[in-house]
Scaffold this active site. Structure first.
Site, mmCIF file in Angstrom:
data_model
loop_
_atom_site.group_PDB
_atom_site.id
_atom_site.type_symbol
_atom_site.label_atom_id
_atom_site.label_comp_id
_atom_site.label_asym_id
_atom_site.label_seq_id
_atom_site.Cartn_x
_atom_site.Cartn_y
_atom_site.Cartn_z
ATOM 1 N N SER A 112 16.339 18.842 46.443
ATOM 2 C CA SER A 112 15.905 18.031 47.588
ATOM 3 C C SER A 112 16.648 18.443 48.859
ATOM 4 O O SER A 112 16.057 18.502 49.941
ATOM 5 C CB SER A 112 16.188 16.555 47.334
ATOM 6 O OG SER A 112 15.626 16.161 46.117
ATOM 7 N N ASP A 157 24.459 13.789 37.128
ATOM 8 C CA ASP A 157 25.195 14.867 36.436
ATOM 9 C C ASP A 157 26.543 15.223 37.065
ATOM 10 O O ASP A 157 27.318 15.947 36.482
ATOM 11 C CB ASP A 157 24.365 16.159 36.438
ATOM 12 C CG ASP A 157 23.104 16.023 35.616
ATOM 13 O OD1 ASP A 157 22.973 15.001 34.929
ATOM 14 O OD2 ASP A 157 22.260 16.927 35.678
ATOM 15 N N GLN A 292 20.918 6.858 30.263
ATOM 16 C CA GLN A 292 22.031 7.208 31.147
ATOM 17 C C GLN A 292 21.732 6.904 32.617
ATOM 18 O O GLN A 292 22.628 6.707 33.414
ATOM 19 C CB GLN A 292 22.383 8.694 30.993
ATOM 20 C CG GLN A 292 22.908 9.017 29.613
ATOM 21 C CD GLN A 292 22.876 10.502 29.309
ATOM 22 O OE1 GLN A 292 23.775 11.229 29.668
ATOM 23 N NE2 GLN A 292 21.826 10.956 28.656
ATOM 24 N N ASN A 526 46.128 -3.766 41.736
ATOM 25 C CA ASN A 526 46.268 -2.592 42.611
ATOM 26 C C ASN A 526 47.310 -2.825 43.702
ATOM 27 O O ASN A 526 47.079 -2.512 44.870
ATOM 28 C CB ASN A 526 44.922 -2.215 43.233
ATOM 29 C CG ASN A 526 44.897 -0.755 43.641
ATOM 30 O OD1 ASN A 526 45.616 0.069 43.089
ATOM 31 N ND2 ASN A 526 44.097 -0.427 44.647
HETATM 32 P P1 ADP Z 1 16.672 17.419 42.807
HETATM 33 O O1 ADP Z 1 16.700 17.061 44.241
HETATM 34 O O2 ADP Z 1 17.123 16.290 41.945
HETATM 35 O O3 ADP Z 1 17.364 18.727 42.548
HETATM 36 P P2 ADP Z 1 14.061 18.732 42.599
HETATM 37 O O4 ADP Z 1 14.652 20.083 42.555
HETATM 38 O O5 ADP Z 1 12.957 18.419 41.654
HETATM 39 O O6 ADP Z 1 15.138 17.579 42.376
HETATM 40 O O7 ADP Z 1 13.542 18.487 44.078
HETATM 41 C C1 ADP Z 1 12.883 17.305 44.462
HETATM 42 C C2 ADP Z 1 11.821 17.607 45.527
HETATM 43 O O8 ADP Z 1 12.444 18.225 46.651
HETATM 44 C C3 ADP Z 1 10.744 18.608 45.101
HETATM 45 O O9 ADP Z 1 9.702 18.001 44.386
HETATM 46 C C4 ADP Z 1 10.260 19.133 46.429
HETATM 47 O O10 ADP Z 1 9.366 18.237 47.044
HETATM 48 C C5 ADP Z 1 11.531 19.174 47.260
HETATM 49 N N1 ADP Z 1 12.095 20.533 47.181
HETATM 50 C C6 ADP Z 1 12.945 21.029 46.267
HETATM 51 N N2 ADP Z 1 13.248 22.317 46.523
HETATM 52 C C7 ADP Z 1 12.565 22.638 47.640
HETATM 53 C C8 ADP Z 1 12.440 23.817 48.445
HETATM 54 N N3 ADP Z 1 13.095 24.940 48.149
HETATM 55 N N4 ADP Z 1 11.634 23.766 49.538
HETATM 56 C C9 ADP Z 1 10.989 22.642 49.862
HETATM 57 N N5 ADP Z 1 11.056 21.515 49.149
HETATM 58 C C10 ADP Z 1 11.819 21.498 48.068
#
Ligand code: ADP
Length: 749
Positions: A112, A157, A292, A526
């Protein structure tokens, strides 16, 4: 009348949900309103930004009321394929521009945050395109030349570099710890083995910390695979030795992304098969999965996320970072601001190191605390200690608890005993605090006699508030000589510190006290010198927060104000932090005191609030704030003055705050500090004039302070340190608690 700025802030949650996201959203909204800035929530993550319309909603003070205790995210999260396309981002830019939004707080994982940065880089190009196609005006483009991004990491995580902890990790660890504690008792009953799989595809944080917190017997994490080819054999050998030594259960914790050193995935089912085939153990697999992510956020996730949300808005509004992308995180117990993409790149570097089997690099990138924890776990899982090197004379080290009970005391004793024995020394358990030392109530502790102490609250050794005086000192000197105690570790609270200081200052009169002395802070209050956090505080805070959640739920039907009294003696830490974590309107701290005039002002505020339709009021009062204006007095006053408008109930939480099993945070810190204390005793024992010290966590680091300096650091009249870092958080608590006069209020406030 509300004055609107022309630049507005948007907030969204994206990627996997995490407990504490709501606290962050609430803080972003309330801080922005407090700063006279309009703020919009973008529902359903990036998809909402692309779709616009009703999915981008202006927020009021009340639209984020009552969400602090909820898991997940009330504004929704989603994965958006549209936002991955330039076309989608073009629509998103138009939707933001329509609402004069040019700053975003993005709460999500590295995916994200990477997406947010791409969007920021493209911003002027996107605006140009929108201008050329006539979708926005030149004036709109001129007003918003840059997009600013503040990233908060929402991920259970704990897998982001640049922040010590991510939103949701502490809550997830609590869920894991609860689950493994529960599994341990059934496993022990049947003498079974369990393989527990926890989340973490590229990050072993949850697995490692979960294993340390629960006293598990083996752990498999992606960053540090077993260092031998025949790891199955080695694991089984150690597990068998543990069984032979009398352990009734076997728990192996496996991270989702565990692998061997060649990169082959190690599944929990494979581990089960190994245990069954090689040890003939009746083995079960439990995959914790989405549990979790579930449940109410922990106290820490609530207040940390609140601080992060607050800081994100304040950084955006300061203007230093306009047009930039930065990450608001927490390092060494302080909020930090770092370039976003550097953190993302470092995070990817860990995944890359794992993928290329460069495990030293992966562990180095994780940092020294992580490495130290892994090392400690490797010692703990042994069935028997290493034998002392030839020629080394074992030391006889005493360990005792003193002061009020604090969850985590047992964890610290167990860690000290095992780590001391593993270095070849003899560990003596002193029962019932300094009274036990006076009476010689002392026994040698064995490796297995502390098994299972990780998880239990209270004090197995026994504790009390005795401070030795006069003749007691002779008795103690005699016992030290008789039992040949060559170093003393006191794990406890304020009276324990005073007792240790007494021994230290009486060294000229009693040569027996010329042994290394060390205090480990364990007190729910504390209020100990030299440490920003003492063991037990986190558990007490979580107990308070859970109790207040329940109390709040009991008031659904009527207009009611609760006055909740919490412990802390003359230290307001528990009050302030529980106030931040429960959304109290007012917190009374002993550091500030309370006057009749204060109560009058608070009462007027409350009356105004309830007149506007507010249904629930929450006031947290520290037990030592004022001897005359007691909790009963305050409740009676508010009740009388509230008339028909609202009623008042008091809740004195009492001893539930000292009880309960320690939280993983308390267990992990207790372990970490005990390890350092044992190191200190061993080192000082070689000196002619051994030191006396108290250990603590300061800015996330382990620090030793000299016992000599204790009086200088303490406010004796109030049994609390002269300097208390957390008092700086009072202003943030105030922003969250009360709307500023200009902040817009809904009718149903
Ligand atoms: P996290 O943020 O938990 O790592 P994701 O990798 O699934 O989860 O990313 C969530 C959302 O963020 C994706 O569905 C997409 O809309 C957006 N996103 C992720 N990577 C990119 C990117 N390289 N370019 C544009 N949007 C992205």
């Amino acid at each position: 009348m509300t004055i609107h700025r022309q630049k507005n802030i948007g907030v969204l949650t994206s990627g996997g949900d995490a407990q504490g996201m709501n606290a962050a959203v609430r803080a972003v909204v309330r801080t922005a309103l407090d700063q006279n800035t309009d703020v919009y929530a973008i529902y359903e993550g990036y998809q909402g930004m692309v779709d616009g319309g009703e999915r981008i909603r202006k927020m009021s003070w009340d639209s984020v009321g009552g969400i602090l205790q909820q898991g997940g995210t009330i504004i929704g999260t989603a994965r958006s394929a549209d936002f991955r396309t330039r076309e989608g981002r073009l629509r998103a830019a138009r939707n933001l521009l329509e609402r004069d939004i040019d700053s975003l707080v993005i709460i999500g994982g590295d995916g994200s945050l990477t997406g947010a940065n791409t969007f920021r880089q493209e911003w002027s190009g996107l605006l140009q395109e929108l201008l050329e196609s006539g979708q926005v005006s030149a004036e709109q483009v001129r007003r918003h030349p840059h997009l600013t991004i503040a990233g908060l990491v929402g991920s259970i995580d704990n897998d982001m570099q640049g922040t010590d902890t991510t939103i949701g990790a502490d809550s997830a660890l609590q869920q894991i710890t609860r689950a493994i504690d529960a599994i341990s008792s059934t496993a022990a009953s049947h003498q079974r083995s369990f393989v527990v799989e926890v989340m973490g595809r590229h990050c072993g944080y949850l697995a490692l910390m979960g294993a340390i917190a629960t006293g598990a017997d083996w752990v498999l994490i992606p960053e540090s695979p077993p260092d031998v080819d025949n790891w199955e054999e080695k694991m089984c050998e150690i597990l068998k030795a543990g069984r032979d030594a009398g352990r009734r259960d076997t728990i192996v914790v496996v991270a989702e992304g565990a692998q061997d050193r060649y990169g082959n995935h190690i599944s929990s089912n494979y581990v089960k098969q190994v245990l069954e085939e090689r040890l003939g153990e009746d083995t079960r697999v439990t995959i914790l999965g989405h549990v979790q992510r579930g449940g109410a956020p922990s106290a820490f996730d609530r207040y940390m996320s609140t601080l992060l949300g607050y800081s994100a808005v304040m950084e955006i509004l300061s203007g230093h970072m306009t047009g930039e992308a930065f990450l608001i995180g927490m390092q060494n117990n302080r909020i930090t601001r770092l370039p976003l993409m550097e953190c993302v790149e470092q995070t990817h570097a860990v995944a890359e190191a794992i993928a290329t089997h460069d495990y030293d690099r992966a562990m180095n990138l994780r940092g020294s605390d992580f490495k130290e924890s892994f090392q400690i776990l490797r010692t703990f899982v042994r069935a028997l200690p290493h034998t002392a090197p030839p020629g080394q004379k074992p030391l006889r080290l005493g360990v005792l608890n003193a002061g009020g009970p604090a969850p985590g005391m047992n964890t610290a004793v167990r860690a000290a005993v095992r780590l001391g024995m593993d270095k070849g020394h003899i560990m003596l358990g002193i029962h019932d605090g300094f009274q036990g030392l006076i009476e010689g109530n002392i026994e040698k502790l064995e490796w297995m006699s502390v098994a299972g102490w990780t998880t239990t609250g209270g004090s197995e050794l026994g504790t009390n508030r005795k401070i030795p005086q006069g003749r007691d000192l002779y008795a103690i000197a005699r016992q030290i000589e008789q039992f040949d105690i060559q170093g003393l570790l006191m794990i406890g609270g304020w009276t324990g510190y005073q007792a240790m200081h007494r021994l230290y200052t009486e060294r000229d009169n009693f040569s027996a006290f010329n042994i290394p002395l060390i205090c480990l802070p364990a007190s729910i209050n504390n209020n100990l010198p030299g440490s920003e956090i003492s063991i037990g505080t986190d558990t007490a805070l979580n107990s308070i927060v859970e109790a207040v959640d329940k109390i709040k739920q009991s008031a659904v039907a009527s207009r009611r104000c609760f006055v909740v009294e919490v412990m802390g003696r003359y230290c307001g830490y528990l009050s302030l932090m529980s106030g931040l974590a429960t959304g109290a309107e007012r917190v009374y701290l002993p550091e500030e005191g309370v006057s009749l005039k204060d109560m009058q002002i608070d009462l007027e505020r409350m009356v105004t609030g309830f007149k506007r339709g507010k249904r629930l009021g929450l006031v947290i009062r520290n037990e030592g704030v004022n001897p005359v204006y007691t909790t009963s007095f305050m409740s009676a006053l508010f009740e009388e003055e509230g008339g028909d408008l609202f009623d008042v109930r008091q809740a004195i939480l009492g001893h539930l705050q000292q009880g309960g099993n320690p939280t993983p945070y308390d267990r992990i810190q207790a372990t970490r500090l005990a390890a350092r204390c044992i190191g200190y005793l061993i080192k000082e024992a070689t000196r002619d004039l051994p030191g006396g010290a108290f250990i603590g966590l300061q800015s996330g680091q382990v620090i030793f302070s000299n016992l000599e300096d204790m009086p200088r650091m303490m406010d004796y009249a109030h049994s609390r340190p002269k300097e208390q870092w957390w008092l700086a958080l009072r202003s943030i608590a105030k922003v969250m608690a009360q709307p500023a006069p200009h902040a817009e209020l809904d009718q149903d406030y």
